[in-house]
Motif scaffolding. Sequence first.
Motif, PDB file in Angstrom:
ATOM      1  N   LYS A 131       0.853  -1.188   0.000  1.00 33.83           N
ATOM      2  CA  LYS A 131       0.000   0.000   0.000  1.00 33.83           C
ATOM      3  C   LYS A 131       0.883   1.229   0.000  1.00 33.83           C
ATOM      4  O   LYS A 131       1.769   1.372   0.840  1.00 33.83           O
ATOM      5  CB  LYS A 131      -0.920   0.004   1.229  1.00 33.83           C
ATOM      6  N   SER A 132       0.655   2.121  -0.949  1.00 35.03           N
ATOM      7  CA  SER A 132       1.466   3.330  -1.042  1.00 35.03           C
ATOM      8  C   SER A 132       1.182   4.278   0.113  1.00 35.03           C
ATOM      9  O   SER A 132       0.054   4.346   0.621  1.00 35.03           O
ATOM     10  CB  SER A 132       1.184   4.037  -2.373  1.00 35.03           C
ATOM     11  N   ASP A 169      -5.919   2.970  -6.380  1.00 32.98           N
ATOM     12  CA  ASP A 169      -5.734   3.379  -4.984  1.00 32.98           C
ATOM     13  C   ASP A 169      -4.288   3.230  -4.519  1.00 32.98           C
ATOM     14  O   ASP A 169      -3.987   3.487  -3.347  1.00 32.98           O
ATOM     15  CB  ASP A 169      -6.639   2.547  -4.062  1.00 32.98           C
ATOM     16  N   GLY A 170      -3.401   2.797  -5.405  1.00 36.31           N
ATOM     17  CA  GLY A 170      -2.004   2.618  -5.017  1.00 36.31           C
ATOM     18  C   GLY A 170      -1.727   1.285  -4.364  1.00 36.31           C
ATOM     19  O   GLY A 170      -0.721   1.126  -3.657  1.00 36.31           O
ATOM     20  N   ILE A 171      -2.600   0.301  -4.597  1.00 38.15           N
ATOM     21  CA  ILE A 171      -2.424  -1.038  -4.052  1.00 38.15           C
ATOM     22  C   ILE A 171      -1.787  -1.932  -5.103  1.00 38.15           C
ATOM     23  O   ILE A 171      -2.171  -1.909  -6.280  1.00 38.15           O
ATOM     24  CB  ILE A 171      -3.773  -1.652  -3.624  1.00 38.15           C
ATOM     25  N   PHE A 180       8.882  -7.915   0.963  1.00 42.06           N
ATOM     26  CA  PHE A 180       9.314  -6.557   0.644  1.00 42.06           C
ATOM     27  C   PHE A 180      10.084  -6.021   1.835  1.00 42.06           C
ATOM     28  O   PHE A 180       9.760  -6.323   2.978  1.00 42.06           O
ATOM     29  CB  PHE A 180       8.101  -5.654   0.401  1.00 42.06           C
ATOM     30  N   SER A 181      11.089  -5.193   1.577  1.00 42.71           N
ATOM     31  CA  SER A 181      11.895  -4.660   2.681  1.00 42.71           C
ATOM     32  C   SER A 181      11.147  -3.601   3.486  1.00 42.71           C
ATOM     33  O   SER A 181      11.378  -3.441   4.686  1.00 42.71           O
ATOM     34  CB  SER A 181      13.205  -4.067   2.148  1.00 42.71           C
ATOM     35  N   THR A 182      10.246  -2.849   2.831  1.00 43.95           N
ATOM     36  CA  THR A 182       9.482  -1.810   3.525  1.00 43.95           C
ATOM     37  C   THR A 182       8.010  -1.937   3.177  1.00 43.95           C
ATOM     38  O   THR A 182       7.630  -2.614   2.217  1.00 43.95           O
ATOM     39  CB  THR A 182       9.974  -0.404   3.141  1.00 43.95           C
ATOM     40  N   TYR A 186       6.435   1.516  -2.122  1.00 44.08           N
ATOM     41  CA  TYR A 186       6.123   1.154  -3.507  1.00 44.08           C
ATOM     42  C   TYR A 186       4.733   1.654  -3.891  1.00 44.08           C
ATOM     43  O   TYR A 186       3.764   1.441  -3.167  1.00 44.08           O
ATOM     44  CB  TYR A 186       6.183  -0.371  -3.679  1.00 44.08           C
ATOM     45  N   ASP A 187       4.673   2.304  -5.067  1.00 39.94           N
ATOM     46  CA  ASP A 187       3.388   2.777  -5.587  1.00 39.94           C
ATOM     47  C   ASP A 187       3.283   2.348  -7.046  1.00 39.94           C
ATOM     48  O   ASP A 187       3.995   2.872  -7.910  1.00 39.94           O
ATOM     49  CB  ASP A 187       3.286   4.297  -5.478  1.00 39.94           C
ATOM     50  N   PRO A 188       2.418   1.377  -7.369  1.00 44.59           N
ATOM     51  CA  PRO A 188       2.336   0.881  -8.748  1.00 44.59           C
ATOM     52  C   PRO A 188       1.906   1.934  -9.751  1.00 44.59           C
ATOM     53  O   PRO A 188       2.184   1.816 -10.937  1.00 44.59           O
ATOM     54  CB  PRO A 188       1.295  -0.251  -8.650  1.00 44.59           C
ATOM     55  N   ARG A 189       1.239   2.985  -9.280  1.00 44.77           N
ATOM     56  CA  ARG A 189       0.748   4.017 -10.197  1.00 44.77           C
ATOM     57  C   ARG A 189       1.874   4.806 -10.849  1.00 44.77           C
ATOM     58  O   ARG A 189       1.657   5.492 -11.854  1.00 44.77           O
ATOM     59  CB  ARG A 189      -0.193   4.972  -9.445  1.00 44.77           C
TER      60      ARG A 189
END
Length: 361
Positions: A131-132, A169-171, A180-182, A186-189
């Motif tokens: 989730k961004s 929604d940035g998912i 994932f390290s964090t 990450y934002d796929p958009r």
Amino acid sequence: MFIQIIYKILFTWLVTRCSGRLLDPSLFKNVLDDVANNGLGVNQIQDHFNSLTYTDTSVDGSSLATEISSSLSSKFNGPIQALKNLKTAIEAEIGNFRTSTSIVECCRARGTTYNSRFRSTVNMNEACITKSENSPSSIRYPNNRIVEVMKKNYQENPELKWQYLGTEDGILMNYPSFKFSTCRDYDPRFRPFYVSSATPVEKDVVIVIDKSGSMNALHQTQTLIQIAKQAANTVLQTLNPNDRFTVIAFSSGAEVLGSRYRDCIKSYELSEATPMNIKFIEGEINRLSVDGKTNYEAALDTAFKFFEKSPRNISGESREKVILFLTDGEKTAGGDPLSLIAKRNGDLENEIVILTYGVGA
């Protein structure tokens, strides 16, 4: 020995370049021959190849072409069908996406083991989500029905690997689950796979960055130029290889980044947004320092030259044309930018969209 030969080539080239004399072709040929024969062992490899025995075998070209075609169809048809399955499931389930989810976040992935097919540690029994930090408060998460379709796709397609879904929604949903390290970076958009789907029309993009002295001011914990650099680099990461771009930095005057090293940029030719070109310009952006006044006219004059001198269409297709203007305030040098825009954009049939962003505002 091999390192010494490479050094000899580089030294010869650098001396020739700095002194302004033409390279002696016979000398360069001798050096390359030396590399091939003594450094790489080309002659020895050829001698070994010539010593091998072989048997001539007749090949039925028609049958071989059919076999290759069948093999390629099998390789590509499975993933294409998997994509169709996923598309159908998403369209059927999107109305059932909820504001909460039981799907684990990728930064908290559990039960992962090494999988040679993915060359990573994964959990084939689960998907995970990211989730961004810029996601809205009312998020709608993909549901477990999508996960089940991804699992079935994997079972039915031996060539299939990662499957993922990015939402507005940035998912990001990723199958299989991996660590994932964090949790929020990450934002796929802002990734090429999402942007190229959301905006399939190819783009010509000119990014203009204000590097005048006022950009050294602080906004919270960052200087304005740092914020502008991050924004420009983020835009570059959304481009795909079919897009074209350039980056201009300005203060009292305008500078086209990379023009000192590449003649195509110096001649106001937009560059293809290949990974290599993007990485090169990102390095130029990161090295920017602030000084001087704020001359909008010089910046826009340079930006319009790229649209005037680059081919307007490629392969007969129209392209979206955009100037992204990153600045912190009013101009302190140069003429009226609005008059320039009216004239130059008018000459281009007003095809250029100018988007201005107030950094730190």
